[in-house]
Design an enzyme around this catalytic site. Structure first.
Site, mmCIF file in Angstrom:
data_model
loop_
_atom_site.group_PDB
_atom_site.id
_atom_site.type_symbol
_atom_site.label_atom_id
_atom_site.label_comp_id
_atom_site.label_asym_id
_atom_site.label_seq_id
_atom_site.Cartn_x
_atom_site.Cartn_y
_atom_site.Cartn_z
ATOM 1 N N THR A 42 -6.536 -12.802 5.075
ATOM 2 C CA THR A 42 -7.904 -12.331 4.880
ATOM 3 C C THR A 42 -7.844 -10.896 4.379
ATOM 4 O OG1 THR A 42 -8.070 -11.665 7.196
ATOM 5 C CG2 THR A 42 -8.878 -13.865 6.652
ATOM 6 N N THR A 44 -9.250 -7.787 4.851
ATOM 7 C CA THR A 44 -9.048 -6.556 5.616
ATOM 8 C C THR A 44 -7.710 -6.583 6.342
ATOM 9 O OG1 THR A 44 -11.441 -6.510 5.909
ATOM 10 C CG2 THR A 44 -10.190 -4.946 7.196
ATOM 11 N N CYS A 45 -7.285 -7.742 6.795
ATOM 12 C CA CYS A 45 -5.990 -7.853 7.472
ATOM 13 C C CYS A 45 -4.858 -7.513 6.517
ATOM 14 C CB CYS A 45 -5.779 -9.266 8.015
ATOM 15 S SG CYS A 45 -7.010 -9.743 9.227
ATOM 16 N N THR A 46 -4.987 -8.015 5.301
ATOM 17 C CA THR A 46 -3.975 -7.741 4.293
ATOM 18 C C THR A 46 -3.922 -6.241 4.015
ATOM 19 O OG1 THR A 46 -4.372 -9.935 3.361
ATOM 20 C CG2 THR A 46 -3.215 -8.354 1.962
ATOM 21 N N LEU A 49 -2.183 -4.333 6.946
ATOM 22 C CA LEU A 49 -0.727 -4.457 6.982
ATOM 23 C C LEU A 49 -0.081 -3.885 5.727
ATOM 24 C CD1 LEU A 49 -0.309 -7.942 8.669
ATOM 25 C CD2 LEU A 49 -0.282 -5.686 9.718
#
Length: 154
Positions: A42, A44-46, A49
Site C-alpha cells: 500500500t 503509505t507503507c511503501t 519503508l
C-alpha cells in the site's frame, strides 16, 4: 495502551520473509528501529519503508538494526521485500500478538478488515529500553523520521 519511552521493549520471536525466526533479544547491544505498518504493497507503507531503505547507510553508520513488522504472511512480505529492494528484515506478526503488545493495533481497519497493525515507530536502545515511541492513529500519516534519526544520533 501503547508503550511509553522508558518502558522495557517486549521481546518477541517472529518469522521473517526468509522464513527464519528472528527475536528482538538477538539484537541486544545495538539500537533497533521497529516500524509497524498496516499492509504490504500500500502507498503509505511503501513510502514509510522506502525512507528506511533510501537512508540505510545512515542506520548502518549508527549501528542501528531496522525491522519492519506487519500482519501480512511471510510470503507476502517476501514479495514486498523483493519488489522494493529492502535491505532489512520484514517480520510477519500474522498472529497479531506483537502489534498488540506494542499497542500498535487496529481492532478494525478499512474495508472491514479486523486486526491490522497501526503505523508506528519505536526506537529501542542497546539495553532493550524504548527511547522513542510513536503510534499513529491515521494510517495516512508517516512517522517523524527526523525525530527517529535525532534519537539514534544522541
Amino acid at each position: 495502551m501503547s508503550l511509553q519511552v522508558g518502558d522495557k521493549a517486549p521481546d518477541f520471536k517472529l518469522y521473517s520473509s526468509e522464513l527464519t525466526e528472528i527475536s528482538l533479544s538477538a539484537f541486544q547491544g545495538k539500537k533497533v528501529v521497529i516500524h509497524f505498518f498496516p499492509m504490504a504493497f500500500t502507498g503509505t507503507c511503501t513510502e514509510q519503508l522506502c525512507a528506511m531503505r533510501d537512508n540505510f547507510s545512515y542506520y548502518e553508520g549508527v549501528n542501528a538494526q531496522i525491522l519492519g513488522i506487519s500482519v501480512d504472511s511471510p510470503f507476502t512480505l517476501a514479495k514486498f521485500k523483493e519488489v522494493q529492494g529492502y535491505q532489512f528484515p520484514l517480520l510477519s506478526d500474522f498472529n497479531k500478538e506483537v502489534s498488540a503488545a506494542y499497542g500498535a493495533f487496529y481492532d478494525e481497519f478499512v474495508f472491514g478488515l479486523k486486526g491490522v497493525s497501526k503505523r508506528a515507530a519505536f526506537v529501542i536502545d542497546e539495553e532493550g529500553e524504548i527511547i522513542y515511541a510513536e503510534v499513529l492513529e491515521n494510517a495516512g500519516d508517516l512517522p517523524d523520521f527526523k525525530a527517529i534519526n535525532d534519537k539514534l544520533a544522541e
